[in-house]
Design a protein around this motif. Structure first.
Motif, PDB file in Angstrom:
ATOM      1  N   LEU A 238       6.413  13.027   1.675  1.00  0.00           N
ATOM      2  CA  LEU A 238       5.266  12.656   2.509  1.00  0.00           C
ATOM      3  C   LEU A 238       4.003  13.353   2.003  1.00  0.00           C
ATOM      4  O   LEU A 238       3.988  14.569   1.807  1.00  0.00           O
ATOM      5  CB  LEU A 238       5.534  13.046   3.968  1.00  0.00           C
ATOM      6  N   PHE A 239       2.950  12.545   1.795  1.00  0.00           N
ATOM      7  CA  PHE A 239       1.653  13.058   1.378  1.00  0.00           C
ATOM      8  C   PHE A 239       0.625  12.732   2.461  1.00  0.00           C
ATOM      9  O   PHE A 239       0.870  11.894   3.340  1.00  0.00           O
ATOM     10  CB  PHE A 239       1.230  12.426   0.053  1.00  0.00           C
ATOM     11  N   ASN A 240      -0.529  13.374   2.377  1.00  0.00           N
ATOM     12  CA  ASN A 240      -1.586  13.065   3.340  1.00  0.00           C
ATOM     13  C   ASN A 240      -2.143  11.665   3.058  1.00  0.00           C
ATOM     14  O   ASN A 240      -1.730  10.985   2.127  1.00  0.00           O
ATOM     15  CB  ASN A 240      -2.686  14.138   3.313  1.00  0.00           C
ATOM     16  N   ASN A 241      -3.091  11.238   3.866  1.00  0.00           N
ATOM     17  CA  ASN A 241      -3.564   9.857   3.802  1.00  0.00           C
ATOM     18  C   ASN A 241      -4.187   9.493   2.456  1.00  0.00           C
ATOM     19  O   ASN A 241      -4.191   8.316   2.072  1.00  0.00           O
ATOM     20  CB  ASN A 241      -4.578   9.597   4.917  1.00  0.00           C
ATOM     21  N   THR A 242      -4.729  10.470   1.739  1.00  0.00           N
ATOM     22  CA  THR A 242      -5.365  10.180   0.456  1.00  0.00           C
ATOM     23  C   THR A 242      -4.425  10.420  -0.720  1.00  0.00           C
ATOM     24  O   THR A 242      -4.798  10.179  -1.866  1.00  0.00           O
ATOM     25  CB  THR A 242      -6.626  11.050   0.278  1.00  0.00           C
TER      26      THR A 242
END
Length: 280
Positions: A238-242
């Protein structure tokens, strides 16, 4: 309006119920460093039963040679802790002789890089999926369907699962229940980000599918799917929105029984910290 002492009014109770339903009807996701917690019980965003796949008209291919499509590769930071695999095979057995079986040409990469070539054998069929396209063969190598765009599976479903064809594909055969399980992520124009999952209603991969969209709280990269008797398990980086910050591994169990029945389904998810990544 008067309130009776000790007894909340009908309107007050209604307000509480509506607020509660508002929280339960959509995932309450926030960005940042997730804490180790769980499980989170989350409802699918939508589901339906598709027409037979063989009757769905696939999206038109653009004329001319395929346009190269670069698939963004995200990786957890290098300092992710590597732990030994206690069940890894440590010895090599004697070689055995084999006889070559059926050999036939499969789905072309069609400009995608990397191709993420993926395939699975069912009772009578073989399905191969190469990032943006898949095809169904019988076990003699005869083409039964395709190649068609991956999001043909979600044609008429609505939302980003139908409009996006983002890859990171998985096709598995659930041997216990004789069902196909096919999945790809949907991240273009996100957030929100989704995992799109389709479970066949029979052992025929050209037939109808129960289709689902599950929301994730960040860029759900590197999905890896597993079939187990009690659920369909999936893990993400999981990565942040960007896509610029790694938030940790995320593990989810989707209600396989409900999905095989084509009914509303939930996912139970555990969010791990940044010390965990690329869990299979």
């Amino acid at each position: 309006m008067k309130y009776m002492r000790g007894r909340p009014s009908v309107w007050a109770l209604t307000g509480i119920i509506l607020v509660a339903q508002g929280f339960l009807s959509r995932p309450a996701f926030t960005q940042g460093e997730p804490q180790l917690r769980g499980p989170e019980l989350l409802q699918e965003i939508r589901h339906d039963i598709s027409p037979p796949l063989r009757d769905i008209k696939p999206p038109l291919r653009p004329a001319g040679p395929p346009e190269a499509k670069e698939i963004r590769l995200l990786h957890p930071p290098r300092e992710v802790k590597r732990m030994p695999d206690s069940v890894m095979q440590t010895s090599t057995l004697a070689n055995i002789s084999t006889t070559a079986g059926v050999n036939f040409e499969g789905v072309a990469a069609n400009g995608s890089a990397p191709p993420d070539t993926n395939g699975s054998a069912g009772a009578t069929q073989f399905v191969e999926w190469v990032n943006t396209e898949f095809a169904v063969y019988d076990k003699t190598g005869s083409l039964l369907l395709g190649p068609v765009a991956g999001n043909t599976l979600w044609s008429g479903f609505g939302g980003p699962c139908e409009t996006n064809n983002d890859g990171d594909i998985i096709v598995l055969y659930d041997k216990l229940n004789n069902r196909w399980v096919m999945s790809q992520l949907s991240v273009t124009f996100g957030p929100p980000f989704y995992q799109c999952v389709a479970v066949s209603t029979t052992s025929d991969a050209t037939g109808s599918f129960a289709r689902y969209a599950f929301a994730q709280p960040g860029f759900n990269d590197y999905p890896k799917l597993g079939v187990w008797p009690d659920a369909y398990y999936i893990s993400y980086n999981l990565f942040n929105n960007t896509g610029t910050a790694f938030l940790g591994a995320r593990l989810c169990a989707m209600d396989g029984a409900a999905m095989r029945a084509g009914s509303a389904a939930t996912q139970q998810c555990f969010q791990l910290g940044t010390n965990f990544g690329e869990l299979l």
